[in-house]
Design a protein around this motif. Sequence first.
Motif, mmCIF file in Angstrom:
data_model
loop_
_atom_site.group_PDB
_atom_site.id
_atom_site.type_symbol
_atom_site.label_atom_id
_atom_site.label_comp_id
_atom_site.label_asym_id
_atom_site.label_seq_id
_atom_site.Cartn_x
_atom_site.Cartn_y
_atom_site.Cartn_z
ATOM 1 N N LEU A 1 -8.593 -1.621 -30.808
ATOM 2 C CA LEU A 1 -9.679 -1.425 -31.768
ATOM 3 C C LEU A 1 -9.384 -0.240 -32.684
ATOM 4 O O LEU A 1 -9.574 -0.317 -33.903
ATOM 5 C CB LEU A 1 -11.000 -1.202 -31.035
ATOM 6 C CG LEU A 1 -12.224 -0.976 -31.932
ATOM 7 C CD1 LEU A 1 -12.610 -2.258 -32.645
ATOM 8 C CD2 LEU A 1 -13.398 -0.452 -31.107
ATOM 9 N N LEU A 2 -8.899 0.864 -32.117
ATOM 10 C CA LEU A 2 -8.561 2.037 -32.916
ATOM 11 C C LEU A 2 -7.404 1.740 -33.866
ATOM 12 O O LEU A 2 -7.385 2.222 -35.009
ATOM 13 C CB LEU A 2 -8.215 3.215 -32.006
ATOM 14 C CG LEU A 2 -9.364 3.749 -31.148
ATOM 15 C CD1 LEU A 2 -8.857 4.850 -30.217
ATOM 16 C CD2 LEU A 2 -10.504 4.276 -32.005
ATOM 17 N N ASN B 1 -7.996 8.367 -29.297
ATOM 18 C CA ASN B 1 -8.826 8.011 -28.146
ATOM 19 C C ASN B 1 -9.784 9.142 -27.791
ATOM 20 O O ASN B 1 -10.975 8.925 -27.521
ATOM 21 C CB ASN B 1 -7.933 7.690 -26.944
ATOM 22 C CG ASN B 1 -8.584 6.778 -25.937
ATOM 23 O OD1 ASN B 1 -8.032 5.764 -25.533
ATOM 24 N ND2 ASN B 1 -9.788 7.137 -25.506
ATOM 25 N N ALA B 2 -9.267 10.374 -27.782
ATOM 26 C CA ALA B 2 -10.094 11.523 -27.391
ATOM 27 C C ALA B 2 -11.254 11.750 -28.353
ATOM 28 O O ALA B 2 -12.410 11.912 -27.934
ATOM 29 C CB ALA B 2 -9.221 12.776 -27.307
ATOM 30 N N VAL B 3 -10.952 11.773 -29.639
ATOM 31 C CA VAL B 3 -11.999 12.013 -30.634
ATOM 32 C C VAL B 3 -13.005 10.875 -30.644
ATOM 33 O O VAL B 3 -14.220 11.097 -30.732
ATOM 34 C CB VAL B 3 -11.371 12.222 -32.030
ATOM 35 C CG1 VAL B 3 -12.467 12.297 -33.097
ATOM 36 C CG2 VAL B 3 -10.517 13.485 -32.062
ATOM 37 N N ALA B 4 -12.515 9.638 -30.533
ATOM 38 C CA ALA B 4 -13.426 8.486 -30.492
ATOM 39 C C ALA B 4 -14.353 8.564 -29.291
ATOM 40 O O ALA B 4 -15.529 8.185 -29.375
ATOM 41 C CB ALA B 4 -12.630 7.187 -30.468
ATOM 42 N N ASN B 5 -13.849 9.069 -28.164
ATOM 43 C CA ASN B 5 -14.686 9.169 -26.971
ATOM 44 C C ASN B 5 -15.882 10.098 -27.174
ATOM 45 O O ASN B 5 -16.939 9.906 -26.567
ATOM 46 C CB ASN B 5 -13.856 9.663 -25.784
ATOM 47 C CG ASN B 5 -13.203 8.525 -25.023
ATOM 48 O OD1 ASN B 5 -13.617 7.377 -25.133
ATOM 49 N ND2 ASN B 5 -12.178 8.840 -24.247
ATOM 50 N N SER C 1 -14.446 8.814 -35.666
ATOM 51 C CA SER C 1 -13.174 8.684 -34.964
ATOM 52 C C SER C 1 -11.993 9.076 -35.839
ATOM 53 O O SER C 1 -11.239 9.996 -35.534
ATOM 54 C CB SER C 1 -12.987 7.243 -34.473
ATOM 55 O OG SER C 1 -14.036 6.830 -33.651
ATOM 56 N N GLU C 2 -11.844 8.378 -36.947
ATOM 57 C CA GLU C 2 -10.603 8.442 -37.714
ATOM 58 C C GLU C 2 -10.363 9.784 -38.399
ATOM 59 O O GLU C 2 -9.262 10.343 -38.326
ATOM 60 C CB GLU C 2 -10.604 7.317 -38.760
ATOM 61 C CG GLU C 2 -9.367 7.267 -39.631
ATOM 62 C CD GLU C 2 -8.115 6.838 -38.892
ATOM 63 O OE1 GLU C 2 -7.008 7.065 -39.422
ATOM 64 O OE2 GLU C 2 -8.238 6.275 -37.783
ATOM 65 N N THR C 3 -11.364 10.318 -39.087
ATOM 66 C CA THR C 3 -11.119 11.501 -39.918
ATOM 67 C C THR C 3 -10.756 12.740 -39.097
ATOM 68 O O THR C 3 -9.819 13.462 -39.421
ATOM 69 C CB THR C 3 -12.344 11.805 -40.799
ATOM 70 O OG1 THR C 3 -13.515 11.886 -39.968
ATOM 71 C CG2 THR C 3 -12.549 10.709 -41.830
ATOM 72 N N THR C 4 -11.492 12.991 -38.013
ATOM 73 C CA THR C 4 -11.215 14.164 -37.188
ATOM 74 C C THR C 4 -9.875 14.017 -36.474
ATOM 75 O O THR C 4 -9.092 14.976 -36.404
ATOM 76 C CB THR C 4 -12.341 14.394 -36.166
ATOM 77 O OG1 THR C 4 -13.581 14.563 -36.862
ATOM 78 C CG2 THR C 4 -12.068 15.620 -35.315
ATOM 79 N N ARG D 1 -17.412 6.602 -22.304
ATOM 80 C CA ARG D 1 -16.094 6.949 -22.833
ATOM 81 C C ARG D 1 -15.106 5.888 -22.357
ATOM 82 O O ARG D 1 -15.397 5.123 -21.435
ATOM 83 C CB ARG D 1 -15.644 8.337 -22.379
ATOM 84 C CG ARG D 1 -15.403 8.465 -20.888
ATOM 85 C CD ARG D 1 -14.969 9.879 -20.517
ATOM 86 N NE ARG D 1 -13.723 10.257 -21.138
ATOM 87 C CZ ARG D 1 -12.509 9.939 -20.653
ATOM 88 N NH1 ARG D 1 -12.396 9.223 -19.547
ATOM 89 N NH2 ARG D 1 -11.416 10.326 -21.266
ATOM 90 N N TYR D 2 -13.936 5.859 -22.998
ATOM 91 C CA TYR D 2 -12.932 4.857 -22.681
ATOM 92 C C TYR D 2 -11.659 5.529 -22.180
ATOM 93 O O TYR D 2 -11.194 6.525 -22.769
ATOM 94 C CB TYR D 2 -12.620 3.996 -23.907
ATOM 95 C CG TYR D 2 -13.785 3.139 -24.335
ATOM 96 C CD1 TYR D 2 -13.911 1.830 -23.890
ATOM 97 C CD2 TYR D 2 -14.781 3.652 -25.171
ATOM 98 C CE1 TYR D 2 -14.999 1.042 -24.265
ATOM 99 C CE2 TYR D 2 -15.865 2.880 -25.556
ATOM 100 C CZ TYR D 2 -15.964 1.571 -25.092
ATOM 101 O OH TYR D 2 -17.046 0.804 -25.459
ATOM 102 N N ALA D 3 -11.090 4.982 -21.114
ATOM 103 C CA ALA D 3 -9.869 5.536 -20.539
ATOM 104 C C ALA D 3 -8.725 5.415 -21.542
ATOM 105 O O ALA D 3 -8.685 4.495 -22.368
ATOM 106 C CB ALA D 3 -9.519 4.804 -19.246
ATOM 107 N N TYR D 4 -7.772 6.335 -21.442
ATOM 108 C CA TYR D 4 -6.627 6.319 -22.344
ATOM 109 C C TYR D 4 -5.734 5.103 -22.080
ATOM 110 O O TYR D 4 -4.869 4.786 -22.901
ATOM 111 C CB TYR D 4 -5.829 7.615 -22.201
ATOM 112 C CG TYR D 4 -6.584 8.822 -22.702
ATOM 113 C CD1 TYR D 4 -6.416 9.292 -23.992
ATOM 114 C CD2 TYR D 4 -7.494 9.490 -21.884
ATOM 115 C CE1 TYR D 4 -7.123 10.391 -24.467
ATOM 116 C CE2 TYR D 4 -8.209 10.589 -22.332
ATOM 117 C CZ TYR D 4 -8.029 11.036 -23.626
ATOM 118 O OH TYR D 4 -8.744 12.118 -24.083
#
Length: 522
Positions: free
Chosen positions: A214-215, A189-193, A329-332, A203-206
């Motif tokens: 979606l993630l 969630n954090a990296v995607a934000n 999002s995914e790799t980091t 940004r999206y709340a946790y």
Amino acid sequence: MVAISVSNMAVLQQVKDFLDVRMVLLGLFFLLVLRWLISRPKNLPPGPWGFPVLGSIPAIAWAMCRGLEPHHLFEEYAAKYGPVFCLNIFNKRVVVLNEYALVKEAFQHPQLSDRPKNVITEVTKTEGVVFSSGEVWMELRRFCLTVLRSFGVGKTSFEEQIGIEAEELMKEMAAFKGEPFNPKPLLGNAVANVICSVIFGKRYAYTDREFAHLLDLLSRNLKLAGGGGITLIFPSMRHLPFFPTSELFLNLKVSRSFIKNIIDSHRKTFDADNLKDFTDAFLMEIRHNQARNTGRGHPEDGKPKTSKYSHLSERNIVGTISNLFAAGSETTATTLQWCILYMMLHPDVQTRVQAEIDDVVGRYRLPRMADVPELNFTRAVIWEVQRLANIVPLGVPHCAASDIILRGFLIPKGSVLMSNFWKMSRDPKVWPDPEQFIPERFLNVKGEATRAEELIPFSIGRRSCIGEHLAKMELFLFFSFFVHQFTFKKPDDSPPLSLSLKGRGGVTRSPLPFDTCAVLRA
């Protein structure tokens, strides 16, 4: 007697018919084999024998039954056939590169920069910057780099945006008060934000369940795609009984719908004089191209404007934004999972990183990008995690746009090229004791951090990762914030951490699920 004779004759006729059918099928089989042998070009790289039509599919399937991933099998082939070898998967020729110098040479060649056709483009009827080729790709890449930079991505000024999200994440971690939790969803969630703040302007709340779903779909699709995206770039595989066609396509439909809804909401609030994010910038170029094609300007524009990006259209906006979202999002997030796992596995290394940060930064502020030159061991640890975790073991496949000679071998037009980063990151000639976690390998005699050129977690050449600068900044800030504020410990009575090291295959290689205890430091 007559009845018996007629019966015997009928049986004999059935046997004869069966033999005739079998001979026809056998003849067709040998004709296919002969055609396959005759049509095989000369001077191809060496490689394993494969079945006609199926090629190396049975060998890959058997390897997976033995618990091996495709990159493991390719590592075995490299030991037998050399740094470049060739195999067939269905009707596609695949050339696998297993040496840094070879990958560097190949991926800088303009005729080896295309992408193979894939299921995602076919199903969604869109193409994005990751999967496009030729002029469309070059224009999309140039546009993405220009716009992302205009919004500060990769610049030191973007540090504040990452820092804000890192602090929000640490609040979530601290709320567990040292009790066990799974870090994957929080990190995702954090990296995607961070990337969402640029491409969506929000940004999206946790606690946002739709975004969390979606993630999850994104992670699942990367697993279903297989190593190197093997199930995506060979469309015939969807007809095999073990291919999860329905699940993959459904996930793609849901993900595309999410992105499309965001784009549609941007259309409603679009202001040509106030471009808020990447999506607005893309919509602006589409409007310019539509005006040019019709010869009419939009009411608020006054007259048609010329776009520098004539290939930007409705066909590639969803694909490009989806690509940036997934890659950003995914790799980091996955790399940060590995960082936490290795810190728990090597508490002495974690203590040393904390001591270095405390010495350089102190306890009364958080690390900044300006501290990077002095945090040598911290950087070395991040690099060693990237090397050993190797989260994209087969990279993203390339495709030959024409016949090319590489190291004396013919690479025919249309061949798929895969880079075995897994093999390269474990080459004992480059990395002594390659299976050991040794951050010191990236320190020179003066203790200064020195990254070996063979470390290429973001690939290399013309199609290297667009978000490389952003990812490097995120990895440093998130990781240094974490270890500055927390000590990560293995929960009591939890499974051995070594089990998580095996990793979970797919396009990206993530650790098997694990829990951690984030204990606040004094």
